[in-house]
Design a protein around this motif. Structure first.
Motif, PDB file in Angstrom:
ATOM      1  N   PRO A  38      -8.287  47.168  42.980  1.00 52.74           N
ATOM      2  CA  PRO A  38      -9.683  47.737  42.417  1.00 52.74           C
ATOM      3  C   PRO A  38      -9.652  47.986  41.056  1.00 52.74           C
ATOM      4  O   PRO A  38     -10.531  47.956  40.252  1.00 52.74           O
ATOM      5  CB  PRO A  38      -9.960  48.730  43.341  1.00 52.74           C
ATOM      6  CG  PRO A  38      -8.990  48.357  44.651  1.00 52.74           C
ATOM      7  CD  PRO A  38      -7.933  47.713  44.333  1.00 52.74           C
ATOM      8  N   ALA A  39      -8.701  48.684  40.604  1.00 51.91           N
ATOM      9  CA  ALA A  39      -8.244  49.005  39.188  1.00 51.91           C
ATOM     10  C   ALA A  39      -8.357  48.001  38.158  1.00 51.91           C
ATOM     11  O   ALA A  39      -8.347  48.433  36.961  1.00 51.91           O
ATOM     12  CB  ALA A  39      -7.739  50.261  39.218  1.00 51.91           C
ATOM     13  N   ALA A  40      -7.859  46.940  38.611  1.00 51.30           N
ATOM     14  CA  ALA A  40      -7.455  45.943  37.674  1.00 51.30           C
ATOM     15  C   ALA A  40      -8.394  44.600  37.913  1.00 51.30           C
ATOM     16  O   ALA A  40      -7.817  43.426  37.957  1.00 51.30           O
ATOM     17  CB  ALA A  40      -6.149  45.527  37.962  1.00 51.30           C
ATOM     18  N   LEU A  41      -9.750  44.729  38.001  1.00 47.05           N
ATOM     19  CA  LEU A  41     -10.599  43.668  37.921  1.00 47.05           C
ATOM     20  C   LEU A  41     -11.204  43.636  36.518  1.00 47.05           C
ATOM     21  O   LEU A  41     -11.164  44.572  35.721  1.00 47.05           O
ATOM     22  CB  LEU A  41     -11.639  44.076  38.690  1.00 47.05           C
ATOM     23  CG  LEU A  41     -11.410  44.095  40.351  1.00 47.05           C
ATOM     24  CD1 LEU A  41     -12.618  44.279  41.240  1.00 47.05           C
ATOM     25  CD2 LEU A  41     -10.660  42.713  40.886  1.00 47.05           C
ATOM     26  N   SER A  42     -11.572  42.240  36.125  1.00 48.46           N
ATOM     27  CA  SER A  42     -12.111  42.326  34.845  1.00 48.46           C
ATOM     28  C   SER A  42     -13.707  42.355  34.801  1.00 48.46           C
ATOM     29  O   SER A  42     -14.541  41.993  35.626  1.00 48.46           O
ATOM     30  CB  SER A  42     -12.206  40.553  34.620  1.00 48.46           C
ATOM     31  OG  SER A  42     -10.508  40.308  34.820  1.00 48.46           O
ATOM     32  N   VAL A  43     -14.046  43.169  33.540  1.00 44.91           N
ATOM     33  CA  VAL A  43     -15.399  43.417  33.389  1.00 44.91           C
ATOM     34  C   VAL A  43     -16.152  42.818  32.172  1.00 44.91           C
ATOM     35  O   VAL A  43     -15.249  42.954  31.091  1.00 44.91           O
ATOM     36  CB  VAL A  43     -15.665  44.917  33.452  1.00 44.91           C
ATOM     37  CG1 VAL A  43     -17.009  45.313  33.382  1.00 44.91           C
ATOM     38  CG2 VAL A  43     -15.158  45.455  34.639  1.00 44.91           C
ATOM     39  N   LEU A  44     -16.983  41.936  32.259  1.00 43.96           N
ATOM     40  CA  LEU A  44     -17.712  41.411  31.305  1.00 43.96           C
ATOM     41  C   LEU A  44     -18.965  41.962  30.744  1.00 43.96           C
ATOM     42  O   LEU A  44     -19.825  42.124  31.706  1.00 43.96           O
ATOM     43  CB  LEU A  44     -17.814  39.705  31.476  1.00 43.96           C
ATOM     44  CG  LEU A  44     -16.543  38.906  31.768  1.00 43.96           C
ATOM     45  CD1 LEU A  44     -16.826  37.843  32.068  1.00 43.96           C
ATOM     46  CD2 LEU A  44     -15.353  39.163  31.256  1.00 43.96           C
ATOM     47  N   ASP A  45     -19.203  41.980  29.423  1.00 40.89           N
ATOM     48  CA  ASP A  45     -20.567  42.437  29.177  1.00 40.89           C
ATOM     49  C   ASP A  45     -21.507  41.315  29.358  1.00 40.89           C
ATOM     50  O   ASP A  45     -21.290  40.047  29.608  1.00 40.89           O
ATOM     51  CB  ASP A  45     -20.624  43.005  27.962  1.00 40.89           C
ATOM     52  CG  ASP A  45     -20.319  42.091  26.586  1.00 40.89           C
ATOM     53  OD1 ASP A  45     -20.671  40.623  26.941  1.00 40.89           O
ATOM     54  OD2 ASP A  45     -19.904  42.493  25.491  1.00 40.89           O
ATOM     55  N   ALA A  46     -22.838  41.458  29.111  1.00 41.76           N
ATOM     56  CA  ALA A  46     -23.834  40.518  29.217  1.00 41.76           C
ATOM     57  C   ALA A  46     -23.760  39.162  28.229  1.00 41.76           C
ATOM     58  O   ALA A  46     -24.031  38.185  28.533  1.00 41.76           O
ATOM     59  CB  ALA A  46     -25.171  41.028  28.810  1.00 41.76           C
ATOM     60  N   ALA A  47     -22.970  39.423  27.286  1.00 44.16           N
ATOM     61  CA  ALA A  47     -22.598  38.241  26.349  1.00 44.16           C
ATOM     62  C   ALA A  47     -21.489  37.397  26.723  1.00 44.16           C
ATOM     63  O   ALA A  47     -20.971  36.368  26.162  1.00 44.16           O
ATOM     64  CB  ALA A  47     -22.546  38.743  25.023  1.00 44.16           C
ATOM     65  N   GLY A  48     -20.790  38.086  28.134  1.00 45.66           N
ATOM     66  CA  GLY A  48     -19.635  37.382  28.344  1.00 45.66           C
ATOM     67  C   GLY A  48     -18.192  37.837  27.729  1.00 45.66           C
ATOM     68  O   GLY A  48     -17.189  37.291  28.209  1.00 45.66           O
ATOM     69  N   HIS A  49     -18.305  38.815  27.008  1.00 48.40           N
ATOM     70  CA  HIS A  49     -16.998  39.388  26.404  1.00 48.40           C
ATOM     71  C   HIS A  49     -16.428  40.517  27.280  1.00 48.40           C
ATOM     72  O   HIS A  49     -17.108  41.252  28.060  1.00 48.40           O
ATOM     73  CB  HIS A  49     -17.416  40.104  25.075  1.00 48.40           C
ATOM     74  CG  HIS A  49     -17.939  39.101  23.909  1.00 48.40           C
ATOM     75  ND1 HIS A  49     -19.116  39.574  23.544  1.00 48.40           N
ATOM     76  CD2 HIS A  49     -17.883  38.172  23.602  1.00 48.40           C
ATOM     77  CE1 HIS A  49     -19.658  38.842  22.673  1.00 48.40           C
ATOM     78  NE2 HIS A  49     -18.758  37.680  22.766  1.00 48.40           N
ATOM     79  N   LEU A  50     -15.098  40.382  27.336  1.00 52.58           N
ATOM     80  CA  LEU A  50     -14.142  41.021  28.206  1.00 52.58           C
ATOM     81  C   LEU A  50     -14.195  42.396  27.524  1.00 52.58           C
ATOM     82  O   LEU A  50     -14.010  42.946  26.378  1.00 52.58           O
ATOM     83  CB  LEU A  50     -12.731  40.682  28.339  1.00 52.58           C
ATOM     84  CG  LEU A  50     -11.802  41.486  29.157  1.00 52.58           C
ATOM     85  CD1 LEU A  50     -12.254  41.323  30.572  1.00 52.58           C
ATOM     86  CD2 LEU A  50     -10.313  40.948  29.045  1.00 52.58           C
ATOM     87  N   ILE A  51     -14.795  43.303  28.431  1.00 52.57           N
ATOM     88  CA  ILE A  51     -14.690  44.709  28.028  1.00 52.57           C
ATOM     89  C   ILE A  51     -13.983  45.661  28.735  1.00 52.57           C
ATOM     90  O   ILE A  51     -13.571  46.902  28.036  1.00 52.57           O
ATOM     91  CB  ILE A  51     -16.223  45.308  27.996  1.00 52.57           C
ATOM     92  CG1 ILE A  51     -16.974  45.321  29.512  1.00 52.57           C
ATOM     93  CG2 ILE A  51     -17.086  44.769  27.114  1.00 52.57           C
ATOM     94  CD1 ILE A  51     -18.164  45.905  29.439  1.00 52.57           C
ATOM     95  N   GLU A  52     -13.146  45.358  29.949  1.00 52.61           N
ATOM     96  CA  GLU A  52     -12.333  46.185  30.566  1.00 52.61           C
ATOM     97  C   GLU A  52     -11.728  45.306  31.443  1.00 52.61           C
ATOM     98  O   GLU A  52     -12.115  44.196  32.012  1.00 52.61           O
ATOM     99  CB  GLU A  52     -13.077  47.187  31.552  1.00 52.61           C
ATOM    100  CG  GLU A  52     -12.336  48.030  32.247  1.00 52.61           C
ATOM    101  CD  GLU A  52     -13.316  48.832  33.108  1.00 52.61           C
ATOM    102  OE1 GLU A  52     -12.620  49.370  34.242  1.00 52.61           O
ATOM    103  OE2 GLU A  52     -14.306  49.001  32.883  1.00 52.61           O
ATOM    104  N   GLY A  53     -10.287  45.422  31.517  1.00 54.18           N
ATOM    105  CA  GLY A  53      -9.325  45.065  32.528  1.00 54.18           C
ATOM    106  C   GLY A  53      -8.702  43.588  31.944  1.00 54.18           C
ATOM    107  O   GLY A  53      -8.590  43.586  30.842  1.00 54.18           O
ATOM    108  N   PRO A  54      -7.989  43.091  32.896  1.00 52.79           N
ATOM    109  CA  PRO A  54      -7.003  41.752  32.469  1.00 52.79           C
ATOM    110  C   PRO A  54      -7.999  40.869  32.247  1.00 52.79           C
ATOM    111  O   PRO A  54      -9.000  40.638  32.468  1.00 52.79           O
ATOM    112  CB  PRO A  54      -6.194  41.607  33.780  1.00 52.79           C
ATOM    113  CG  PRO A  54      -7.028  42.031  34.933  1.00 52.79           C
ATOM    114  CD  PRO A  54      -7.681  43.221  34.392  1.00 52.79           C
TER     115      PRO A  54
END
Length: 223
Positions: free
Chosen positions: A53-69
């Motif tokens: 749960p702590a290692a999921l990928s979070v993307l912003d609305a533009a599709g940029h990775l902002i958190e995680g692997p």
């Protein structure tokens, strides 16, 4: 702030699908849309059976990775589905055996992969389209999905696997399981002449689904 409940729900669904053989190895991916227009998605090269749960990928609305692997390489696919189906809240994409097998058959109607075999296929999935083969991660799949006009409850990617989107993580998970079981039935009955639901029976299920099953009339990806 992404809730722990949402993170745990993604991991719980992934493990359930993996443990019951709906996916294997490091195949398959899951995503959920966020209020700010971004998405939380499973990372690349990680088994759905061992998500953290702590290692999921979070993307912003533009599709940029902002958190995680780094996220799954299928992010363009997920983004295209969300753009096509604005009310979709979650997507599940698997490489489930029976659905992949059906996608490889030579005489499948790309506009209507499955006949009306069961009530729950119609209620939970609706209709299924078949798209041509694209290399996994190919951005061109977005154009192919857009060409469907959002009128299908599910899509099979040829020689690859099924994609299902629905309003919630739970309903998307249920729909892709129903799709896989329908594919299995289809293969079992392929040499037979099964009784199909009549057009009036199918129409009644699409227009007025029974009980707590409440997809829209066109299916989970419909506009």
């Amino acid at each position: 702030m992404i809730s722990a409940k949402l993170r745990e729900g993604i991991c719980r669904l992934g493990k359930s699908l993996f443990d019951r053989g709906y996916t294997h190895g490091a195949s398959g991916n899951i995503s959920v849309t966020l209020d700010d227009g971004g998405m939380i998605v499973t990372p690349t090269n990680v088994s759905l059976g061992s998500l953290d749960p702590a290692a999921l990928s979070v993307l912003d609305a533009a599709g940029h990775l902002i958190e995680g692997p780094p996220p799954t390489k299928e992010v363009p696919l997920h983004a295209a589905v969300y753009q096509t189906r604005r009310s979709a809240g979650a997507i599940v994409h698997l490489h489930s055996t029976h659905s992949v097998a059906v996608s490889m058959l030579p005489d499948i109607d790309p506009a209507e992969v499955f006949p009306p075999l069961t009530a729950y296929y119609l209620m939970r999935v609706g209709r299924t389209a078949l798209l041509p083969y694209f290399r996994p991660g190919d951005p061109k799949v977005a154009e192919a999905l857009a060409s469907l006009g959002g009128e299908y409850g599910a899509v099979l990617l040829a020689n690859h696997g099924p994609v299902v989107a629905d309003r919630s993580l739970e309903s998307a998970g249920q729909a892709i399981e129903e799709l896989e079981q329908t594919a299995r039935l289809f293969l079992l009955l392929r040499a037979e002449k099964p009784r199909l639901l009549t057009p009036s029976e199918a129409s009644a299920l699409r227009n007025d689904p029974a009980g707590s099953v409440k997809p829209n009339a066109q299916g989970a990806l419909a506009s």
